[in-house]
Design an enzyme around this catalytic site. Structure first.
Site, short mmCIF file in Angstrom:
data_model
loop_
_atom_site.label_atom_id
_atom_site.label_comp_id
_atom_site.label_asym_id
_atom_site.label_seq_id
_atom_site.Cartn_x
_atom_site.Cartn_y
_atom_site.Cartn_z
N TYR A 98 -3.93 -18.56 11.86
CA TYR A 98 -5.28 -18.18 11.44
C TYR A 98 -5.68 -16.84 12.06
O TYR A 98 -6.11 -15.92 11.36
CB TYR A 98 -6.26 -19.28 11.85
N SER B 203 -13.51 -13.80 9.59
CA SER B 203 -13.81 -14.77 10.64
C SER B 203 -13.97 -14.00 11.93
O SER B 203 -13.38 -12.92 12.10
CB SER B 203 -12.67 -15.79 10.80
#
Length: 259
Positions: free
Chosen positions: A154, A141
């Site tokens: 995250y 990501s």
């Protein structure tokens, strides 16, 4: 490394980027597909669509990934491209202390976003190194390069996943192993639908199909870092050039989002 003629293994294949990766690998002429996800109709339908071998299981089980690779290779032959794609955005915080999620949520994020990559690489690398060729496509990501303002779980685990990808590339590049770190921002998936933080959508939302195609483009070009959203590279340059300024600008952005 060309996708054509290779056996491709994809985790998290039941939806989102994983489903798109399966379709793209088939389109590019993969010799065989090994698809994995939790049991359910998503995995079953993409396996039927692509003619893949579907092996359901939980990546948090330390015994599952070795069995996945062993079973898949017994059926289809050696894995040439392994896609560590499964991920979780559990622990996203809209209000309150950013580290508030309980230890069980942190453990879930670590198991899925990092340890599943470790375990998959551990299972496929010995064979790849022995053959002198192979490639790992790691879905990470842009949060692993920058930071998602609303998600410590995250961002921290995606930073770790990127560090792992770099470590494998450095340690085993001369063994014939390629590594591609796929680092998009917002992608039109069920995961994004669960995230309310608008920072993930600020630079546009790409389709899973676009991201999957760019990921395999990176594999075939031998490219380490793939950033589907063009602005990510500029953000990286700004962050590296003035780290304190970057933190301040992100603090100000977060404050504006709260209004």
């Amino acid at each position: 490394m060309k996708v054509a003629g290779e056996v491709v293994l994809i985790t998290g294949a039941g939806g989102g980027i994983g489903r798109a990766l399966a379709r793209e690998a088939r389109r590019r002429g993969a010799a065989g597909l090994i698809l994995s996800d939790l049991p359910g109709p998503g995995l079953e339908s993409i396996a039927a669509e692509t003619g893949a071998l579907a092996i359901a299981g939980d990546l948090r089980d330390p015994d599952f990934i070795p069995a996945l690779v062993q079973q898949g290779e017994a059926a289809l032959g050696p894995v040439g491209i392994a896609c560590a794609n499964a991920g979780t955005a559990a622990g996203w915080i809209e209000k309150g202390i950013i580290t508030a999620p309980g230890d069980e949520i942190w453990a879930l994020a670590w198991e899925v976003n990092v340890l599943s990559h470790v375990r998959l690489s551990r299972a496929v690398l010995p064979g790849m190194i022995a053959r002198g060729r192979g490639h790992l496509l790691q879905t990470i990501s842009a949060a692993g390069l920058l930071t998602a303002p609303g998600a410590a779980t995250y961002s921290a685990t995606k930073h770790a996943a990127l560090g792992l990808a770099e470590s494998i590339a450095i340690a085993h590049g001369k063994d014939g192993i390629g590594v591609t770190a796929l680092c998009p921002q917002g992608v039109d998936t069920a995961m994004l639908a669960d995230v309310k933080d608008e920072a993930t959508r600020a630079d546009g939302v790409m389709s899973a199909e676009e991201v999957a195609a760019l990921g395999f483009d990176g594999v075939e070009a031998g490219q380490f870092l793939v950033t589907p959203h063009e602005r990510v590279r500029r953000y990286m340059t700004k962050k590296a050039g003035d780290y304190e300024g970057w933190i301040i600008s992100m603090q100000e952005y977060k404050a504006r989002m709260r209004r």
